[in-house]
Design a protein around this motif. Sequence first.
Motif, mmCIF file in Angstrom:
data_model
loop_
_atom_site.group_PDB
_atom_site.id
_atom_site.type_symbol
_atom_site.label_atom_id
_atom_site.label_comp_id
_atom_site.label_asym_id
_atom_site.label_seq_id
_atom_site.Cartn_x
_atom_site.Cartn_y
_atom_site.Cartn_z
ATOM 1 N N UNK A 1 0.802 -1.224 0.000
ATOM 2 C CA UNK A 1 0.000 0.000 0.000
ATOM 3 C C UNK A 1 0.834 1.273 0.000
ATOM 4 N N UNK A 2 2.055 1.228 0.497
ATOM 5 C CA UNK A 2 2.852 2.440 0.671
ATOM 6 C C UNK A 2 4.172 2.431 -0.092
ATOM 7 N N UNK A 3 4.365 1.459 -0.981
ATOM 8 C CA UNK A 3 5.624 1.426 -1.725
ATOM 9 C C UNK A 3 5.483 0.626 -3.008
ATOM 10 N N UNK A 4 6.403 0.913 -3.937
ATOM 11 C CA UNK A 4 6.532 0.147 -5.171
ATOM 12 C C UNK A 4 8.017 0.117 -5.502
ATOM 13 N N UNK A 5 8.666 -0.980 -5.172
ATOM 14 C CA UNK A 5 10.108 -1.116 -5.374
ATOM 15 C C UNK A 5 10.354 -1.923 -6.642
ATOM 16 N N UNK A 6 11.094 -1.343 -7.574
ATOM 17 C CA UNK A 6 11.329 -1.967 -8.872
ATOM 18 C C UNK A 6 12.809 -2.309 -8.989
ATOM 19 N N UNK A 7 13.102 -3.579 -9.284
ATOM 20 C CA UNK A 7 14.485 -4.029 -9.440
ATOM 21 C C UNK A 7 14.649 -4.693 -10.796
ATOM 22 N N UNK A 8 15.750 -4.390 -11.468
ATOM 23 C CA UNK A 8 16.042 -5.066 -12.726
ATOM 24 C C UNK A 8 16.434 -6.507 -12.440
ATOM 25 N N UNK A 9 15.968 -7.427 -13.291
ATOM 26 C CA UNK A 9 16.350 -8.820 -13.147
ATOM 27 C C UNK A 9 15.205 -9.700 -12.698
ATOM 28 N N UNK A 10 15.517 -10.993 -12.605
ATOM 29 C CA UNK A 10 14.502 -12.007 -12.314
ATOM 30 C C UNK A 10 14.845 -12.791 -11.062
ATOM 31 N N UNK A 11 15.321 -12.089 -10.046
ATOM 32 C CA UNK A 11 15.698 -12.746 -8.794
ATOM 33 C C UNK A 11 14.490 -12.933 -7.886
ATOM 34 N N UNK A 12 14.386 -14.088 -7.249
ATOM 35 C CA UNK A 12 13.401 -14.311 -6.212
ATOM 36 C C UNK A 12 12.062 -14.824 -6.716
ATOM 37 N N UNK A 13 11.235 -15.221 -5.760
ATOM 38 C CA UNK A 13 9.904 -15.726 -6.053
ATOM 39 C C UNK A 13 8.939 -14.567 -6.333
ATOM 40 N N UNK A 14 7.933 -14.843 -7.144
ATOM 41 C CA UNK A 14 6.932 -13.828 -7.457
ATOM 42 C C UNK A 14 5.539 -14.438 -7.340
ATOM 43 N N UNK A 15 4.544 -13.570 -7.192
ATOM 44 C CA UNK A 15 3.150 -14.015 -7.177
ATOM 45 C C UNK A 15 2.592 -14.188 -8.572
ATOM 46 N N UNK A 16 3.127 -13.422 -9.520
ATOM 47 C CA UNK A 16 2.650 -13.513 -10.899
ATOM 48 C C UNK A 16 3.715 -12.960 -11.834
ATOM 49 N N UNK A 17 3.663 -13.418 -13.072
ATOM 50 C CA UNK A 17 4.580 -12.929 -14.099
ATOM 51 C C UNK A 17 3.793 -12.605 -15.357
ATOM 52 N N UNK A 18 4.200 -11.511 -15.997
ATOM 53 C CA UNK A 18 3.624 -11.095 -17.271
ATOM 54 C C UNK A 18 4.747 -11.076 -18.293
ATOM 55 N N UNK A 19 4.491 -11.624 -19.471
ATOM 56 C CA UNK A 19 5.564 -11.735 -20.454
ATOM 57 C C UNK A 19 5.000 -11.563 -21.853
ATOM 58 N N UNK A 20 5.858 -11.128 -22.770
ATOM 59 C CA UNK A 20 5.421 -10.939 -24.149
ATOM 60 C C UNK A 20 6.362 -10.028 -24.901
ATOM 61 N N UNK A 21 6.001 -9.730 -26.119
ATOM 62 C CA UNK A 21 6.799 -8.825 -26.944
ATOM 63 C C UNK A 21 6.750 -7.406 -26.378
ATOM 64 N N UNK A 22 7.820 -6.625 -26.581
ATOM 65 C CA UNK A 22 7.855 -5.261 -26.017
ATOM 66 C C UNK A 22 6.644 -4.416 -26.389
ATOM 67 N N UNK A 23 6.217 -4.461 -27.641
ATOM 68 C CA UNK A 23 5.066 -3.673 -28.073
ATOM 69 C C UNK A 23 3.820 -4.042 -27.275
ATOM 70 N N UNK A 24 3.590 -5.336 -27.096
ATOM 71 C CA UNK A 24 2.417 -5.795 -26.346
ATOM 72 C C UNK A 24 2.452 -5.334 -24.893
ATOM 73 N N UNK A 25 3.597 -5.529 -24.236
ATOM 74 C CA UNK A 25 3.695 -5.202 -22.813
ATOM 75 C C UNK A 25 3.658 -3.694 -22.598
ATOM 76 N N UNK A 26 4.344 -2.951 -23.435
ATOM 77 C CA UNK A 26 4.351 -1.489 -23.338
ATOM 78 C C UNK A 26 2.932 -0.933 -23.450
ATOM 79 N N UNK A 27 2.193 -1.384 -24.455
ATOM 80 C CA UNK A 27 0.843 -0.865 -24.654
ATOM 81 C C UNK A 27 -0.124 -1.381 -23.598
ATOM 82 N N UNK A 28 0.103 -2.578 -23.070
ATOM 83 C CA UNK A 28 -0.721 -3.065 -21.955
ATOM 84 C C UNK A 28 -0.500 -2.202 -20.716
#
Length: 249
Positions: free
Chosen positions: A191-218
């Motif tokens: 609720x009080x933060x959004x920390x963004x790190x480059x890379x794919x380290x660690x476990x995640x709750x969800x992943x979104x993937x695709x071509x740059x055009x698709x992800x950028x426009x999404x």
Amino acid sequence: MSLPPERAAFYLACLQADSARLLEVGRLGLTSEVPSCQGWTVETVLRHVATVYLHKIEAIRIGARPDPWPPAGLDDRDALELFDETRAAIVAALVEAGTEKPTWTFSPSDKTSGFWYRRMALETAVHRVDAELAHDVVTPVDRALALDGIDEILTLMLGGPWWEEGDTEHPVDATIRITSAGRSWTIRLDATSAAVAAGAEGEVDAEVFGEPDDIFLWLWGRHDLSMDQSAGDDAAVREFRARVAESTQ
């Protein structure tokens, strides 16, 4: 922050190409409704982008945020003529300023004219798609520009101290990973933060993937994900996208 000359040239080329395409699509008809921007027409898009260009031209000129704004009389101008004039003017202003001139930006870390090279190229790409959607003639965003745009919206607009007061209607508590063209960003949200790190380290709750055009426009709300472009907690992905939308308002 120093912008390499070859990157500056790339952004200018994208800005020129996408603004030319936006003008071309504008000439197909100004009254068509834009499905990605409720209540907007193609004319609204052209006037909006022209006003954004003028704002950045003035910010670069005076080295500060323009105030008062906007200037009088813009609504009286022909939309196509105004846009054509300002698209040439923003390129000229950037070239004249170069990439190191001190100026106002909304970036905590980059207060140079170089910031506006990327921002104006990406602004134009998104709104070019808006106009194309109105006429059902959508063309892809440059792959390298779209990948850069993913980084911008995540690290600059979503990431940062903007959420410290809990000023969000989407207090998602999850870790989301975005992956495209061999790059990944891992975003830890509450609720009080959004920390963004480059890379794919660690476990995640969800992943979104695709071509740059698709992800950028999404990320910008101009494109829906297909069924096979995400994995994990679908509700967390929806709330993440809503949080991104808050960060770009």
